[in-house]
Design a protein around this motif. Structure first.
Motif, PDB file in Angstrom:
ATOM      1  N   LEU A  15       0.814  -1.212   0.000  1.00  0.00           N
ATOM      2  CA  LEU A  15       0.000   0.000   0.000  1.00  0.00           C
ATOM      3  C   LEU A  15       0.849   1.263   0.000  1.00  0.00           C
ATOM      4  CD1 LEU A  15      -2.998  -0.521   2.450  1.00  0.00           C
ATOM      5  CD2 LEU A  15      -3.115   0.328   0.131  1.00  0.00           C
ATOM      6  N   SER A  16       1.936   1.244   0.745  1.00  0.00           N
ATOM      7  CA  SER A  16       2.736   2.453   0.889  1.00  0.00           C
ATOM      8  C   SER A  16       3.429   2.860  -0.401  1.00  0.00           C
ATOM      9  CB  SER A  16       3.788   2.272   1.994  1.00  0.00           C
ATOM     10  OG  SER A  16       4.683   1.235   1.661  1.00  0.00           O
ATOM     11  N   SER A  17       3.505   1.946  -1.371  1.00  0.00           N
ATOM     12  CA  SER A  17       4.179   2.270  -2.618  1.00  0.00           C
ATOM     13  C   SER A  17       3.229   2.846  -3.661  1.00  0.00           C
ATOM     14  CB  SER A  17       4.861   1.011  -3.183  1.00  0.00           C
ATOM     15  OG  SER A  17       3.892   0.054  -3.565  1.00  0.00           O
ATOM     16  N   THR A  18       1.944   2.895  -3.350  1.00  0.00           N
ATOM     17  CA  THR A  18       0.979   3.399  -4.311  1.00  0.00           C
ATOM     18  C   THR A  18       0.874   4.911  -4.221  1.00  0.00           C
ATOM     19  OG1 THR A  18      -0.871   3.208  -2.779  1.00  0.00           O
ATOM     20  CG2 THR A  18      -0.362   1.272  -4.103  1.00  0.00           C
ATOM     21  N   SER A  19       0.555   5.520  -5.330  1.00  0.00           N
ATOM     22  CA  SER A  19       0.471   6.977  -5.364  1.00  0.00           C
ATOM     23  C   SER A  19      -0.696   7.496  -4.534  1.00  0.00           C
ATOM     24  CB  SER A  19       0.329   7.448  -6.813  1.00  0.00           C
ATOM     25  OG  SER A  19      -0.834   6.900  -7.413  1.00  0.00           O
ATOM     26  N   ASP A  20      -1.783   6.735  -4.448  1.00  0.00           N
ATOM     27  CA  ASP A  20      -2.938   7.181  -3.685  1.00  0.00           C
ATOM     28  C   ASP A  20      -2.609   7.373  -2.207  1.00  0.00           C
ATOM     29  OD1 ASP A  20      -4.680   7.437  -5.761  1.00  0.00           O
ATOM     30  OD2 ASP A  20      -5.628   5.489  -5.512  1.00  0.00           O
ATOM     31  N   VAL A  21      -1.755   6.538  -1.658  1.00  0.00           N
ATOM     32  CA  VAL A  21      -1.375   6.692  -0.261  1.00  0.00           C
ATOM     33  C   VAL A  21      -0.569   7.975  -0.073  1.00  0.00           C
ATOM     34  CG1 VAL A  21      -0.027   5.716   1.636  1.00  0.00           C
ATOM     35  CG2 VAL A  21      -1.450   4.235   0.231  1.00  0.00           C
ATOM     36  N   GLU A  22       0.292   8.287  -1.019  1.00  0.00           N
ATOM     37  CA  GLU A  22       1.042   9.543  -0.949  1.00  0.00           C
ATOM     38  C   GLU A  22       0.104  10.735  -1.080  1.00  0.00           C
ATOM     39  OE1 GLU A  22       4.204   9.894  -0.138  1.00  0.00           O
ATOM     40  OE2 GLU A  22       4.162   7.728   0.162  1.00  0.00           O
ATOM     41  N   LEU A  23      -0.897  10.620  -1.938  1.00  0.00           N
ATOM     42  CA  LEU A  23      -1.883  11.692  -2.085  1.00  0.00           C
ATOM     43  C   LEU A  23      -2.708  11.851  -0.811  1.00  0.00           C
ATOM     44  CD1 LEU A  23      -3.170  11.028  -5.724  1.00  0.00           C
ATOM     45  CD2 LEU A  23      -1.695  12.903  -4.962  1.00  0.00           C
ATOM     46  N   LEU A  24      -3.035  10.720  -0.180  1.00  0.00           N
ATOM     47  CA  LEU A  24      -3.782  10.767   1.071  1.00  0.00           C
ATOM     48  C   LEU A  24      -2.951  11.414   2.172  1.00  0.00           C
ATOM     49  CD1 LEU A  24      -6.334  10.010   2.627  1.00  0.00           C
ATOM     50  CD2 LEU A  24      -5.331   7.747   3.035  1.00  0.00           C
ATOM     51  N   LYS A  25      -1.663  11.100   2.195  1.00  0.00           N
ATOM     52  CA  LYS A  25      -0.767  11.712   3.180  1.00  0.00           C
ATOM     53  C   LYS A  25      -0.702  13.224   2.961  1.00  0.00           C
ATOM     54  CE  LYS A  25       2.958   9.453   3.994  1.00  0.00           C
ATOM     55  NZ  LYS A  25       4.329   8.892   3.841  1.00  0.00           N
ATOM     56  N   ARG A  26      -0.642  13.643   1.699  1.00  0.00           N
ATOM     57  CA  ARG A  26      -0.617  15.083   1.385  1.00  0.00           C
ATOM     58  C   ARG A  26      -1.912  15.751   1.826  1.00  0.00           C
ATOM     59  NH1 ARG A  26      -2.797  18.334  -2.570  1.00  0.00           N
ATOM     60  NH2 ARG A  26      -1.614  20.252  -2.975  1.00  0.00           N
ATOM     61  N   ALA A  27      -3.059  15.113   1.522  1.00  0.00           N
ATOM     62  CA  ALA A  27      -4.349  15.683   1.897  1.00  0.00           C
ATOM     63  C   ALA A  27      -4.470  15.802   3.411  1.00  0.00           C
ATOM     64  CB  ALA A  27      -5.482  14.815   1.344  1.00  0.00           C
ATOM     65  N   TRP A  28      -4.000  14.797   4.130  1.00  0.00           N
ATOM     66  CA  TRP A  28      -4.043  14.802   5.604  1.00  0.00           C
ATOM     67  C   TRP A  28      -3.157  15.907   6.172  1.00  0.00           C
ATOM     68  CZ3 TRP A  28       0.347  12.778   8.527  1.00  0.00           C
ATOM     69  CH2 TRP A  28       0.132  12.779   9.905  1.00  0.00           C
ATOM     70  N   ARG A  29      -1.954  16.045   5.627  1.00  0.00           N
ATOM     71  CA  ARG A  29      -1.019  17.062   6.109  1.00  0.00           C
ATOM     72  C   ARG A  29      -1.567  18.472   5.841  1.00  0.00           C
ATOM     73  NH1 ARG A  29       2.934  16.156   2.860  1.00  0.00           N
ATOM     74  NH2 ARG A  29       3.798  14.382   3.999  1.00  0.00           N
ATOM     75  N   ASN A  30      -2.084  18.677   4.638  1.00  0.00           N
ATOM     76  CA  ASN A  30      -2.637  19.989   4.304  1.00  0.00           C
ATOM     77  C   ASN A  30      -3.850  20.323   5.167  1.00  0.00           C
ATOM     78  OD1 ASN A  30      -0.743  20.523   2.326  1.00  0.00           O
ATOM     79  ND2 ASN A  30      -2.028  19.836   0.639  1.00  0.00           N
ATOM     80  N   GLU A  31      -4.704  19.342   5.385  1.00  0.00           N
ATOM     81  CA  GLU A  31      -5.907  19.575   6.188  1.00  0.00           C
ATOM     82  C   GLU A  31      -5.547  19.923   7.627  1.00  0.00           C
ATOM     83  OE1 GLU A  31      -9.439  20.558   6.157  1.00  0.00           O
ATOM     84  OE2 GLU A  31      -9.212  19.097   4.531  1.00  0.00           O
ATOM     85  N   LYS A  32      -4.540  19.263   8.163  1.00  0.00           N
ATOM     86  CA  LYS A  32      -4.121  19.546   9.540  1.00  0.00           C
ATOM     87  C   LYS A  32      -3.559  20.960   9.678  1.00  0.00           C
ATOM     88  CE  LYS A  32      -1.920  16.819  12.190  1.00  0.00           C
ATOM     89  NZ  LYS A  32      -0.860  15.967  12.761  1.00  0.00           N
ATOM     90  N   ALA A  33      -2.838  21.409   8.676  1.00  0.00           N
ATOM     91  CA  ALA A  33      -2.132  22.689   8.769  1.00  0.00           C
ATOM     92  C   ALA A  33      -2.970  23.883   8.311  1.00  0.00           C
ATOM     93  CB  ALA A  33      -0.838  22.631   7.954  1.00  0.00           C
ATOM     94  N   ALA A  34      -3.979  23.659   7.512  1.00  0.00           N
ATOM     95  CA  ALA A  34      -4.783  24.767   6.982  1.00  0.00           C
ATOM     96  C   ALA A  34      -5.738  25.296   8.047  1.00  0.00           C
ATOM     97  CB  ALA A  34      -5.575  24.310   5.761  1.00  0.00           C
ATOM     98  N   PRO A  35      -5.922  26.605   8.136  1.00  0.00           N
ATOM     99  CA  PRO A  35      -6.847  27.170   9.124  1.00  0.00           C
ATOM    100  C   PRO A  35      -8.316  26.997   8.745  1.00  0.00           C
ATOM    101  CG  PRO A  35      -5.892  28.922   7.795  1.00  0.00           C
ATOM    102  CD  PRO A  35      -5.186  27.656   7.403  1.00  0.00           C
ATOM    103  N   GLU A  36      -8.601  26.639   7.507  1.00  0.00           N
ATOM    104  CA  GLU A  36      -9.976  26.449   7.050  1.00  0.00           C
ATOM    105  C   GLU A  36     -10.167  25.015   6.561  1.00  0.00           C
ATOM    106  OE1 GLU A  36     -10.993  28.580   3.518  1.00  0.00           O
ATOM    107  OE2 GLU A  36      -9.146  28.034   2.472  1.00  0.00           O
ATOM    108  N   ILE A  37     -11.405  24.648   6.310  1.00  0.00           N
ATOM    109  CA  ILE A  37     -11.702  23.332   5.755  1.00  0.00           C
ATOM    110  C   ILE A  37     -11.381  23.355   4.265  1.00  0.00           C
ATOM    111  CG2 ILE A  37     -13.493  21.616   5.324  1.00  0.00           C
ATOM    112  CD1 ILE A  37     -14.975  22.654   7.754  1.00  0.00           C
TER     113      ILE A  37
END
Length: 219
Positions: A15-37
Protein backbone atom coordinates in the motif's frame (compact mmCIF):
# COMPACT_ATOMS: atom_id res chain seq x y z
CA UNK A 1 7.74 -24.34 -6.29
CA UNK A 2 7.56 -20.72 -5.09
CA UNK A 3 8.04 -20.08 -1.41
CA UNK A 4 5.29 -18.50 0.67
CA UNK A 5 7.43 -15.36 0.93
CA UNK A 6 7.75 -15.09 -2.88
CA UNK A 7 4.06 -15.78 -3.22
CA UNK A 8 3.16 -13.01 -0.81
CA UNK A 9 5.39 -10.36 -2.37
CA UNK A 10 4.25 -11.19 -5.90
CA UNK A 11 0.53 -11.12 -5.27
CA UNK A 12 0.04 -7.43 -4.70
CA UNK A 13 1.88 -4.16 -4.31
CA UNK A 14 2.49 -2.70 -0.88
CA UNK A 15 0.00 0.00 0.00
CA UNK A 16 2.74 2.45 0.89
CA UNK A 17 4.18 2.27 -2.62
CA UNK A 18 0.98 3.40 -4.31
CA UNK A 19 0.47 6.98 -5.36
CA UNK A 20 -2.94 7.18 -3.68
CA UNK A 21 -1.37 6.69 -0.26
CA UNK A 22 1.04 9.54 -0.95
CA UNK A 23 -1.88 11.69 -2.08
CA UNK A 24 -3.78 10.77 1.07
CA UNK A 25 -0.77 11.71 3.18
CA UNK A 26 -0.62 15.08 1.38
CA UNK A 27 -4.35 15.68 1.90
CA UNK A 28 -4.04 14.80 5.60
CA UNK A 29 -1.02 17.06 6.11
CA UNK A 30 -2.64 19.99 4.30
CA UNK A 31 -5.91 19.57 6.19
CA UNK A 32 -4.12 19.55 9.54
CA UNK A 33 -2.13 22.69 8.77
CA UNK A 34 -4.78 24.77 6.98
CA UNK A 35 -6.85 27.17 9.12
CA UNK A 36 -9.98 26.45 7.05
CA UNK A 37 -11.70 23.33 5.75
CA UNK A 38 -10.20 22.34 2.40
CA UNK A 39 -12.24 20.83 -0.45
CA UNK A 40 -13.17 17.22 0.31
CA UNK A 41 -11.03 14.66 -1.52
CA UNK A 42 -13.95 12.37 -2.28
CA UNK A 43 -12.46 10.32 -5.13
CA UNK A 44 -9.22 9.81 -3.22
CA UNK A 45 -11.06 8.70 -0.07
CA UNK A 46 -13.11 6.16 -2.02
CA UNK A 47 -10.02 4.76 -3.73
CA UNK A 48 -8.23 4.50 -0.37
CA UNK A 49 -11.20 2.66 1.12
CA UNK A 50 -11.16 0.25 -1.83
CA UNK A 51 -7.45 -0.41 -1.42
CA UNK A 52 -7.87 -0.99 2.30
CA UNK A 53 -10.64 -3.53 1.70
CA UNK A 54 -8.55 -5.30 -0.93
CA UNK A 55 -5.49 -5.56 1.30
CA UNK A 56 -7.61 -6.77 4.24
CA UNK A 57 -8.98 -9.55 2.04
CA UNK A 58 -5.50 -10.47 0.83
CA UNK A 59 -4.05 -10.52 4.34
CA UNK A 60 -6.84 -12.82 5.45
CA UNK A 61 -6.13 -15.12 2.49
CA UNK A 62 -2.39 -15.12 3.22
CA UNK A 63 -2.99 -16.15 6.82
CA UNK A 64 -5.26 -18.99 5.68
CA UNK A 65 -2.67 -20.15 3.11
CA UNK A 66 0.17 -20.17 5.63
CA UNK A 67 2.28 -17.47 4.01
CA UNK A 68 5.36 -16.33 5.94
CA UNK A 69 4.11 -14.38 9.01
CA UNK A 70 6.85 -11.78 8.46
CA UNK A 71 5.45 -10.96 5.02
CA UNK A 72 1.93 -10.75 6.44
CA UNK A 73 3.08 -8.46 9.25
CA UNK A 74 4.73 -6.08 6.75
CA UNK A 75 1.49 -5.77 4.78
CA UNK A 76 -0.42 -5.34 8.03
CA UNK A 77 1.88 -2.45 9.00
CA UNK A 78 1.23 -0.75 5.65
CA UNK A 79 -2.50 -1.31 6.12
CA UNK A 80 -2.44 0.16 9.63
CA UNK A 81 -0.60 3.27 8.42
CA UNK A 82 -3.10 3.84 5.63
CA UNK A 83 -6.06 3.37 7.96
CA UNK A 84 -4.51 5.87 10.37
CA UNK A 85 -4.10 8.46 7.59
CA UNK A 86 -7.67 8.03 6.39
CA UNK A 87 -9.22 8.15 9.86
CA UNK A 88 -7.11 11.11 10.93
CA UNK A 89 -7.94 13.02 7.73
CA UNK A 90 -11.67 12.55 8.31
CA UNK A 91 -11.37 13.29 12.04
CA UNK A 92 -9.55 16.59 11.44
CA UNK A 93 -12.30 17.66 9.06
CA UNK A 94 -15.02 16.81 11.60
CA UNK A 95 -13.25 18.89 14.26
CA UNK A 96 -13.16 21.86 11.88
CA UNK A 97 -16.82 21.38 11.01
CA UNK A 98 -17.72 21.45 14.71
CA UNK A 99 -15.73 24.67 15.11
CA UNK A 100 -17.01 26.42 11.97
CA UNK A 101 -20.41 24.74 11.51
CA UNK A 102 -22.41 27.93 10.95
CA UNK A 103 -19.76 29.38 8.65
CA UNK A 104 -19.66 26.16 6.61
CA UNK A 105 -23.41 26.34 6.01
CA UNK A 106 -23.79 30.08 5.34
CA UNK A 107 -22.62 30.02 1.69
CA UNK A 108 -22.66 27.64 -1.27
CA UNK A 109 -18.89 27.98 -1.68
CA UNK A 110 -18.18 26.95 1.91
CA UNK A 111 -20.74 24.14 1.84
CA UNK A 112 -19.35 22.80 -1.45
CA UNK A 113 -16.14 21.89 0.39
CA UNK A 114 -18.00 19.27 2.43
CA UNK A 115 -19.00 15.74 1.52
CA UNK A 116 -22.69 14.82 1.66
CA UNK A 117 -22.15 13.06 4.99
CA UNK A 118 -20.28 16.08 6.34
CA UNK A 119 -23.11 18.40 5.30
CA UNK A 120 -25.57 16.25 7.24
CA UNK A 121 -23.23 16.30 10.25
CA UNK A 122 -22.80 20.09 10.06
CA UNK A 123 -26.55 20.72 9.83
CA UNK A 124 -27.23 18.38 12.73
CA UNK A 125 -24.55 20.06 14.87
CA UNK A 126 -25.86 23.52 14.00
CA UNK A 127 -29.47 22.56 14.76
CA UNK A 128 -28.55 20.92 18.07
CA UNK A 129 -26.39 23.85 19.18
CA UNK A 130 -29.03 26.42 18.21
CA UNK A 131 -31.69 24.44 20.08
CA UNK A 132 -29.46 24.16 23.15
CA UNK A 133 -28.72 27.92 23.21
CA UNK A 134 -32.36 28.79 22.67
CA UNK A 135 -33.59 26.57 25.49
CA UNK A 136 -30.85 27.43 27.98
CA UNK A 137 -30.06 31.11 27.32
CA UNK A 138 -31.58 32.94 24.37
CA UNK A 139 -35.25 32.70 25.30
CA UNK A 140 -34.42 34.47 28.58
CA UNK A 141 -32.89 37.45 26.78
CA UNK A 142 -34.69 40.44 25.23
CA UNK A 143 -36.12 39.72 21.79
CA UNK A 144 -33.45 41.74 19.99
CA UNK A 145 -30.73 39.49 21.40
CA UNK A 146 -32.16 36.04 20.75
CA UNK A 147 -30.20 35.29 17.57
CA UNK A 148 -27.56 32.54 17.52
CA UNK A 149 -25.79 34.24 14.61
CA UNK A 150 -25.90 37.94 15.51
CA UNK A 151 -25.18 39.95 18.64
CA UNK A 152 -28.46 41.78 18.05
CA UNK A 153 -31.09 42.05 15.35
CA UNK A 154 -29.69 45.38 14.22
CA UNK A 155 -26.36 43.76 13.26
CA UNK A 156 -25.90 43.72 9.50
CA UNK A 157 -23.63 40.66 9.49
CA UNK A 158 -23.48 37.36 11.35
CA UNK A 159 -20.97 38.67 13.89
CA UNK A 160 -21.40 35.73 16.27
CA UNK A 161 -20.27 33.14 13.71
CA UNK A 162 -16.66 31.94 14.13
CA UNK A 163 -14.74 32.05 10.86
CA UNK A 164 -11.32 30.65 9.88
CA UNK A 165 -8.46 33.14 10.27
CA UNK A 166 -7.04 33.18 6.75
CA UNK A 167 -4.33 35.66 7.78
CA UNK A 168 -2.70 32.91 9.85
CA UNK A 169 0.94 32.33 8.93
CA UNK A 170 1.74 28.83 7.67
CA UNK A 171 4.83 26.92 6.58
CA UNK A 172 4.63 25.55 3.06
CA UNK A 173 6.83 23.98 0.42
CA UNK A 174 6.73 24.73 -3.28
CA UNK A 175 6.28 21.69 -5.54
CA UNK A 176 7.21 23.48 -8.74
CA UNK A 177 8.54 26.75 -10.10
CA UNK A 178 5.85 29.43 -10.45
CA UNK A 179 5.19 33.10 -9.78
CA UNK A 180 3.13 34.10 -6.75
CA UNK A 181 1.59 37.48 -5.95
CA UNK A 182 2.56 38.21 -2.34
CA UNK A 183 -0.37 40.54 -1.70
CA UNK A 184 -4.12 40.48 -2.05
CA UNK A 185 -5.74 41.95 -5.14
CA UNK A 186 -5.53 45.74 -5.05
CA UNK A 187 -2.78 45.90 -2.42
CA UNK A 188 0.34 45.48 -4.56
CA UNK A 189 1.57 43.78 -7.72
CA UNK A 190 4.79 42.54 -6.10
CA UNK A 191 5.48 38.90 -6.99
CA UNK A 192 7.90 36.24 -5.87
CA UNK A 193 9.44 33.41 -7.88
CA UNK A 194 8.65 30.21 -6.00
CA UNK A 195 11.29 27.54 -6.62
CA UNK A 196 10.67 23.82 -6.30
CA UNK A 197 11.52 22.47 -2.83
CA UNK A 198 11.86 25.88 -1.16
CA UNK A 199 10.16 26.52 2.20
CA UNK A 200 8.13 29.64 2.91
CA UNK A 201 6.58 31.19 6.03
CA UNK A 202 3.68 33.19 4.68
CA UNK A 203 0.05 34.20 5.23
CA UNK A 204 -2.31 31.36 4.35
CA UNK A 205 -4.64 33.51 2.22
CA UNK A 206 -1.71 34.33 -0.10
CA UNK A 207 -0.97 30.66 -0.87
CA UNK A 208 -4.54 29.38 -0.56
CA UNK A 209 -4.97 29.05 -4.31
CA UNK A 210 -1.57 27.41 -4.77
CA UNK A 211 -2.39 24.87 -2.03
CA UNK A 212 -5.72 23.91 -3.56
CA UNK A 213 -4.25 23.68 -7.07
CA UNK A 214 -1.43 21.40 -5.87
CA UNK A 215 1.44 23.82 -6.54
CA UNK A 216 2.36 23.98 -2.85
CA UNK A 217 2.00 21.75 0.21
CA UNK A 218 1.53 22.77 3.82
CA UNK A 219 3.92 21.37 6.41
Amino acid sequence: MASSSDMGSADFESLSSTSDVELLKRAWRNEKAAPEILPYEGDLVERAKGQIELVEENIEAYVENGIDPLVVSLYQMDLDRTQFLLRSYLRVRLLKIEKFMFHSLKSEEAESRLSEQEKVFARRCADDLAKHFEESVLRKLPENYQSVLKQSLISEVDDMVPEPHLDTFVVCRSKSHFTLNLYEEGESTQTEEMDRGDLYFIRYKIVKGAIESGKMDLI
